[in-house]
Design a protein around this motif. Structure first.
Motif, PDB file in Angstrom:
ATOM      1  N   SER A  17     104.091 -30.973  46.119  1.00 25.91           N
ATOM      2  CA  SER A  17     102.740 -30.419  46.252  1.00 25.91           C
ATOM      3  C   SER A  17     102.726 -28.907  46.056  1.00 25.91           C
ATOM      4  CB  SER A  17     102.158 -30.765  47.626  1.00 25.91           C
ATOM      5  OG  SER A  17     102.898 -30.143  48.670  1.00 25.91           O
ATOM      6  N   ILE A  21      99.770 -26.500  44.513  1.00 26.61           N
ATOM      7  CA  ILE A  21      99.275 -25.300  45.190  1.00 26.61           C
ATOM      8  C   ILE A  21      99.401 -24.100  44.256  1.00 26.61           C
ATOM      9  CG2 ILE A  21      99.674 -23.704  47.106  1.00 26.61           C
ATOM     10  CD1 ILE A  21     100.641 -26.147  48.743  1.00 26.61           C
ATOM     11  N   GLY A  24      96.746 -24.244  41.613  1.00 29.64           N
ATOM     12  CA  GLY A  24      95.453 -23.818  42.128  1.00 29.64           C
ATOM     13  C   GLY A  24      95.339 -22.310  42.224  1.00 29.64           C
ATOM     14  N   PHE A  40      91.134 -23.861  42.737  1.00 24.30           N
ATOM     15  CA  PHE A  40      91.554 -24.005  44.131  1.00 24.30           C
ATOM     16  C   PHE A  40      91.277 -25.429  44.626  1.00 24.30           C
ATOM     17  CE2 PHE A  40      91.259 -19.255  45.225  1.00 24.30           C
ATOM     18  CZ  PHE A  40      92.633 -19.131  45.285  1.00 24.30           C
ATOM     19  N   GLY A  44      94.329 -27.786  45.636  1.00 24.18           N
ATOM     20  CA  GLY A  44      94.384 -28.170  47.042  1.00 24.18           C
ATOM     21  C   GLY A  44      94.248 -29.660  47.239  1.00 24.18           C
ATOM     22  N   GLY A 126      87.516 -24.668  47.769  1.00 20.06           N
ATOM     23  CA  GLY A 126      88.898 -24.764  47.315  1.00 20.06           C
ATOM     24  C   GLY A 126      89.859 -23.926  48.135  1.00 20.06           C
ATOM     25  N   GLU A 127      89.415 -22.746  48.573  1.00 20.37           N
ATOM     26  CA  GLU A 127      90.280 -21.913  49.411  1.00 20.37           C
ATOM     27  C   GLU A 127      90.644 -22.631  50.706  1.00 20.37           C
ATOM     28  OE1 GLU A 127      88.953 -17.963  50.159  1.00 20.37           O
ATOM     29  OE2 GLU A 127      88.935 -17.375  48.041  1.00 20.37           O
ATOM     30  N   LEU A 129      90.740 -25.904  51.070  1.00 18.74           N
ATOM     31  CA  LEU A 129      91.644 -27.003  50.707  1.00 18.74           C
ATOM     32  C   LEU A 129      93.066 -26.500  50.474  1.00 18.74           C
ATOM     33  CD1 LEU A 129      89.405 -29.120  48.310  1.00 18.74           C
ATOM     34  CD2 LEU A 129      90.530 -29.963  50.374  1.00 18.74           C
ATOM     35  N   ILE A 130      93.200 -25.372  49.788  1.00 28.19           N
ATOM     36  CA  ILE A 130      94.522 -24.799  49.545  1.00 28.19           C
ATOM     37  C   ILE A 130      95.176 -24.411  50.868  1.00 28.19           C
ATOM     38  CG2 ILE A 130      95.652 -22.688  48.739  1.00 28.19           C
ATOM     39  CD1 ILE A 130      95.470 -24.541  46.493  1.00 28.19           C
ATOM     40  N   THR A 131      94.406 -23.779  51.750  1.00 28.99           N
ATOM     41  CA  THR A 131      94.942 -23.389  53.055  1.00 28.99           C
ATOM     42  C   THR A 131      95.352 -24.617  53.854  1.00 28.99           C
ATOM     43  OG1 THR A 131      93.447 -21.467  53.034  1.00 28.99           O
ATOM     44  CG2 THR A 131      94.494 -22.018  55.135  1.00 28.99           C
ATOM     45  N   SER A 133      96.285 -27.447  52.622  1.00 31.96           N
ATOM     46  CA  SER A 133      97.448 -28.079  51.989  1.00 31.96           C
ATOM     47  C   SER A 133      98.749 -27.414  52.407  1.00 31.96           C
ATOM     48  CB  SER A 133      97.306 -28.044  50.457  1.00 31.96           C
ATOM     49  OG  SER A 133      97.473 -26.735  49.949  1.00 31.96           O
ATOM     50  N   SER A 159      99.703 -20.567  57.518  1.00 30.84           N
ATOM     51  CA  SER A 159      98.745 -20.829  56.433  1.00 30.84           C
ATOM     52  C   SER A 159      97.747 -19.686  56.298  1.00 30.84           C
ATOM     53  CB  SER A 159      98.018 -22.149  56.664  1.00 30.84           C
ATOM     54  OG  SER A 159      97.260 -22.131  57.864  1.00 30.84           O
TER      55      SER A 159
END
Length: 221
Positions: A17, A21, A24, A40, A44, A126-127, A129-131, A133, A159
């Protein structure tokens, strides 16, 4: 679901993953790929599916608990308080100069500014989701060695710091501003995930927080 994430097994190849990341972050920040506002979300979402499964992504983006709007409201207030406090501390102790967010600098027709805010709001989803992840697998692994509360705190801190570092380009490499003012002060949004039992708790709080800052800068000042 977020309150039982430690019971959801990680896939054997969850570490892949990291590639999603990275995709993204690269797609959103490099300016090389088109549609920067969507990467993102793509990175994510794919990362969380790779770490756990599609059901985990679906449920984590599910309906919030009853009374969640109070939690979101206080998460926004607390983020504003900690942001101003850390900026004041930086000025007092380190004489830190702060860089304006380039997203707030947007001139042109009104419709173009509105479109900019809409795309910005999508990128903020998206930010989160990335955080998430980054936080989700960390929490899952840490919860096996310590209490759930301690695991959330550590996963949230790590994170949040990485979230702040994603903003290095926007804030011209200002480490204090990125790690402390932008990164650590987003912890109330992580807390909102857990208390609302949905990523939407942090997403809505994050969007409202940024819009409160950007709308006056883009349309009034």
């Amino acid at each position: 679901m977020l309150n039982n994430l430690e019971k959801t097994p990680l896939r054997p190849y969850w570490y892949l993953s990291v590639l999603f990341i990275a995709l993204g972050v690269y797609g959103s920040l490099s300016g090389v790929l088109p549609l920067t506002w969507i990467w993102f979300i793509v990175g994510g979402a794919l990362a969380i599916v790779t770490q756990f499964n599609f059901e985990t992504l679906k449920v984590s983006m599910g309906k919030m608990e009853k009374g969640s709007w109070k939690i979101i409201f206080w998460s926004i207030i607390l983020t504003f308080i900690t942001s101003f406090a850390t900026m004041a501390l930086g000025n007092l102790l380190f004489h830190t100069g702060f860089v304006e967010n380039s997203n707030a600098v947007h001139t042109g027709p009104i419709l173009a500014r509105i479109q900019h805010l809409v795309l910005l709001s999508i990128s903020l989803i998206g930010e989160e989701l990335i955080t998430a992840s980054v936080a989700f697998p960390l929490y899952h692994l840490l919860a096996k060695k310590m209490s759930s509360k301690q695991a959330w705190i550590i996963a949230g801190l790590i994170s949040a710091i990485l979230f702040g570092l994603m903003h290095l380009k926007i804030y011209h490499g200002n480490l204090y501003q990125c790690i402390v003012v932008i990164g650590l002060t987003r912890l109330p949004f992580n807390y909102a995930w857990r208390k609302t039992n949905s990523l939407w708790g942090g997403i809505i709080g994050h969007i409202i927080y940024d819009l409160v800052i950007f709308i006056p800068a883009m349309f009034i000042v």
